[in-house]
Design a protein around this motif. Structure first.
Motif, short mmCIF file in Angstrom:
data_model
loop_
_atom_site.label_atom_id
_atom_site.label_comp_id
_atom_site.label_asym_id
_atom_site.label_seq_id
_atom_site.Cartn_x
_atom_site.Cartn_y
_atom_site.Cartn_z
N THR A 272 42.24 65.56 -36.57
CA THR A 272 41.79 67.12 -36.61
C THR A 272 42.37 67.93 -35.51
OG1 THR A 272 39.80 66.91 -35.06
CG2 THR A 272 39.44 66.29 -37.37
N SER A 273 42.59 69.38 -35.83
CA SER A 273 43.27 70.12 -34.98
C SER A 273 42.64 71.63 -35.27
CB SER A 273 44.67 70.25 -35.44
OG SER A 273 45.29 70.95 -34.49
N ASP A 274 42.82 72.75 -34.45
CA ASP A 274 42.68 74.10 -34.70
C ASP A 274 43.83 74.88 -35.24
OD1 ASP A 274 44.21 74.09 -32.42
OD2 ASP A 274 42.61 75.15 -31.22
N LYS A 275 45.07 74.06 -35.37
CA LYS A 275 46.14 74.51 -36.15
C LYS A 275 46.73 73.87 -37.10
CE LYS A 275 47.41 76.86 -31.49
NZ LYS A 275 48.36 76.70 -30.64
N PRO A 276 47.37 74.35 -38.07
CA PRO A 276 47.72 73.48 -39.17
C PRO A 276 48.86 72.43 -39.00
CG PRO A 276 48.50 75.78 -39.39
CD PRO A 276 47.66 75.89 -38.37
N LEU A 277 49.62 72.74 -37.95
CA LEU A 277 50.72 71.75 -37.45
C LEU A 277 50.46 71.17 -36.20
CD1 LEU A 277 53.90 73.67 -38.73
CD2 LEU A 277 52.77 71.98 -39.88
N GLY A 278 49.04 71.22 -35.89
CA GLY A 278 48.62 70.36 -34.74
C GLY A 278 48.84 71.18 -33.37
N PRO A 279 48.64 70.46 -32.27
CA PRO A 279 48.60 68.97 -32.12
C PRO A 279 47.23 68.64 -32.72
CG PRO A 279 47.84 70.03 -30.16
CD PRO A 279 48.56 71.45 -31.04
N PHE A 280 47.40 67.28 -32.98
CA PHE A 280 46.42 66.87 -33.88
C PHE A 280 45.64 65.64 -33.04
CE2 PHE A 280 48.25 68.47 -37.52
CZ PHE A 280 47.47 69.02 -38.45
N HIS A 281 44.06 65.42 -33.27
CA HIS A 281 43.44 64.52 -32.15
C HIS A 281 42.71 63.66 -33.07
CE1 HIS A 281 44.24 67.49 -29.17
NE2 HIS A 281 43.68 68.27 -30.06
N TYR A 282 42.89 62.24 -32.67
CA TYR A 282 42.19 61.07 -33.59
C TYR A 282 40.83 61.14 -33.56
CZ TYR A 282 41.35 56.46 -34.96
OH TYR A 282 40.88 55.09 -35.59
N ALA A 283 40.04 60.97 -34.83
CA ALA A 283 38.85 61.11 -35.21
C ALA A 283 38.23 59.82 -34.57
CB ALA A 283 38.46 61.39 -36.27
N PRO A 284 37.25 59.61 -33.64
CA PRO A 284 36.79 58.40 -33.38
C PRO A 284 35.93 57.54 -34.42
CG PRO A 284 35.50 60.12 -32.26
CD PRO A 284 36.47 60.82 -32.81
#
Length: 606
Positions: A272-284
């Motif tokens: 998940t992220s708050d931007k379309p190209l990240g940075p992205f965070h792994y969902a636990p």
């Protein structure tokens, strides 16, 4: 809200109380009942099979459209239960491969996986089969190399393979792609020039920015990202592929498939992220789409979409793997988001019949019909058979074993004795491609048969008649018009477009009268030295047909399911956990009467 979620997910939906309710709403059962096409890729090896994978489903102008790998067209449906094949009038591909879809500016765009410039198509009326070129030659993504060329510093592998397309609220379009056990997933902004279409198709596609490296696998931390059956093969590096993007509640959900389509644990994860190209965070809470047990196994590389009444769905790729590594089917599962943004896909009883809802589902509301499996390990007889392929293999809930008739001729029969009178509501006939000898498509690749029912084995009547069917049905799902009390179900063969008549399973759904089983006693749940693995043990329940091991981040979020049958051990080594994550586990039993209450829960500490 969470209390409601707990109540609905842990208590089975009440069975229908009247015969007319059996057909009041459309139902479906996985694998999805479409006319899977015979492949052409293994013609030189002489290997023949039907297959479908990598489904991209889109809801466009009130109609669902399904695109998938190895098809010479696509399917449409108004209710997710009945699908009609559409043969396009303009199809510049030898076949679709891992297709991507996008709805933008009143148009449906279609792009297939590619390693070189290829067309980008669009349609305003896909029901008619008419498509136009948005671009005859999709420009290569900046900094990508050509197939077969060495990847020099600063260059990316050729692509976009396994593409995903997404339009944000501001109108910007993004392309995501990647399929490799070496390289990560990538993303880039993609300008489709929707407001400048008059300039001509040659100028419609540009890339305003540079490719961005997004995510990669971490199998040393995430047990489910390891390769092999039940994540047991450590000799092969796992694959990351099948990018798909959704936005919900202002949050971006970048989905991906791992560890590989060849086994029962092919799954979907999310960052998940708050931007379309990240940075992205792994969902636990990964994986989100996971179905390692049951008849239909595997749920990776698909699509998540919002359909009628605002309900969310997820599709995935299921594993067959009998004739060839990439022999597969399509699965469809309810999906959604919790109030605080946790994404979920519900595969519990995912290959039993489910309702297609006619309203907006409430949080935790189940689509499961409550129709139980009546045919597991039941006595089966046949008019003929070949060696090592007897009728008992047609009731073992394994698509990789199958009955084969001595002749592919009208009048061959397969009969299942349910062991006593049962309320029957649906039957599914799953064919196997045993030495099929077919490739591509042909007018005679149609499925024709009749289903008969009987209470005493002497007097028979027709349950379903497909004697004039004009389509192939590798996994024919047939809900009865009304529930019937029956003991015997008989398949009467007419025609299949194959050299042999082979049936993997004749699956019967309904209920036996009586109360559901008692809840299992959960004996122990403990993490092993390898924190990605836990061992779960429960006591057998007398008369149970099987069990669902369920786990998740909390008692009211047991979104993960591993289905086991009662003739398997009641100890399960769960190999899909994430290091550093606290889990709650529980077990439920099921039989032909219904589903038990949940056992007590136990905690798996990080």
């Amino acid at each position: 809200m969470l209390a409601v979620l707990l109540l609905v997910l842990t208590v089975p939906q009440a069975r229908a109380s009247a015969d007319h309710e059996a057909s009041a709403r459309p139902t479906y059962a996985n694998p999805v009942d479409v006319d899977y096409r015979y492949n052409y890729e293994q013609m030189n090896e002489g290997i023949s099979y039907r297959t479908g994978a990598d489904p991209a489903v889109v809801y466009f102008k009130g109609v669902y459209y399904l695109f998938q790998t190895l098809a010479d067209g696509y399917w449409r449906s108004t209710d997710l239960a009945h699908w009609t094949f559409v043969k396009p009038d303009k199809w510049p591909f030898d076949s679709e491969v891992a297709p991507a879809t996008l709805v933008a500016d009143g148009k449906l765009f279609l792009m297939r996986a590619t390693m070189r410039p290829e067309p980008l198509l669009y349609s305003t009326d896909p029901k008619s089969g008419h498509w136009d070129f948005w671009s005859r030659w999709l420009p290569m993504v900046p900094k990508t190399t050509w197939p077969g060329k060495p990847i020099l510093p600063g260059r990316l592998p050729s692509g976009p393979w396994d593409p995903g397309l997404f339009q944000d609220d501001d109108g910007k379009v993004y392309l995501y792609w990647g399929s490799s056990n070496v390289h990560p997933l990538y993303g880039i902004e993609m300008n489709l020039a929707l407001d400048k279409a008059a300039e001509g198709e040659g100028k419609r596609i540009t890339y305003p920015g540079e490719p961005v490296t997004l995510i990669k696998l971490h199998p040393d931390e995430h047990g489910w990202e390891r390769f092999g059956r039940d994540h047991s093969d450590t000799t092969i590096a796992p694959f990351i592929e099948g990018a798909w993007m959704n936005k919900h509640g202002g949050r971006y959900y970048l989905q991906y498939a791992a560890p590989g389509t060849e086994y029962n644990v092919y799954a979907t994860g999310v960052y998940t992220s708050d931007k379309p190209l990240g940075p992205f965070h792994y969902a636990p809470y990964n994986p989100i789409g996971y179905k390692p047990g049951g008849f239909t196994q595997g749920a990776g590389h698909g699509s998540t979409f919002q359909g009628a009444h605002g309900n969310w769905w997820n599709t995935g790729t299921s594993w067959i793997g009998t004739n060839w590594t990439f022999e597969r089917r399509i699965g469809l599962y309810p999906a959604g988001f919790t109030a605080d943004g946790q994404m979920w896909v519900n595969t519990r009883f995912g290959d039993f019949p489910h309702y297609v809802p006619d309203h907006k589902l409430q949080p935790g509301e189940s689509t499961f019909t409550g129709w139980m499996l009546l045919s597991y390990r039941k006595h089966a007889t046949a008019s003929s058979q070949i060696a090592d392929h007897g009728p008992a293999l047609a009731t073992d809930e394994n698509p990789r074993t199958f009955w084969v008739a001595a002749k592919n001729a009208p009048g061959q029969t397969l009969t299942v004795d349910l062991g006593g009178p049962r309320t029957v509501r649906a039957v599914q006939v799953n064919y196997a491609d045993y030495k099929a000898g077919r490739y591509g498509d042909a007018p005679d690749i149609v499925t024709r048969f009749r289903l008969l029912g009987s209470v005493d084995g002497t007097h028979w009547h027709t349950l379903a008649d497909l004697s004039k069917s004009q389509r192939g049905r590798a996994d024919a799902y047939l809900p009865l018009k009304r529930a019937q009390t029956l003991r015997y179900i008989r398949y009467v063969h007419i025609h299949v477009g194959s050299k042999h008549l082979a049936i993997a399973d004749l699956r019967v759904f309904g209920n036996e009268a009586g109360p559901p089983p008692s809840p299992p006693v959960l004996v122990s749940a403990k993490r092993l030295v390898d924190a990605r693995v836990a061992q779960i043990t429960w006591k057998p329940v007398p008369g149970a047909v099987g069990y669902n091991l369920r786990w998740g981040l909390a008692r009211d979020r047991l979104f993960e399911t591993y289905q086991r049958f009662a003739d398997q051990p009641t100890t399960l080594k769960l190999t899909s956990l994430n290091k550093g994550v606290r889990y709650v586990v529980a077990v439920e039993a099921f039989d032909e009467r219904g589903v038990s209450r949940l056992s007590k829960t136990m905690v798996l500490k990080p």
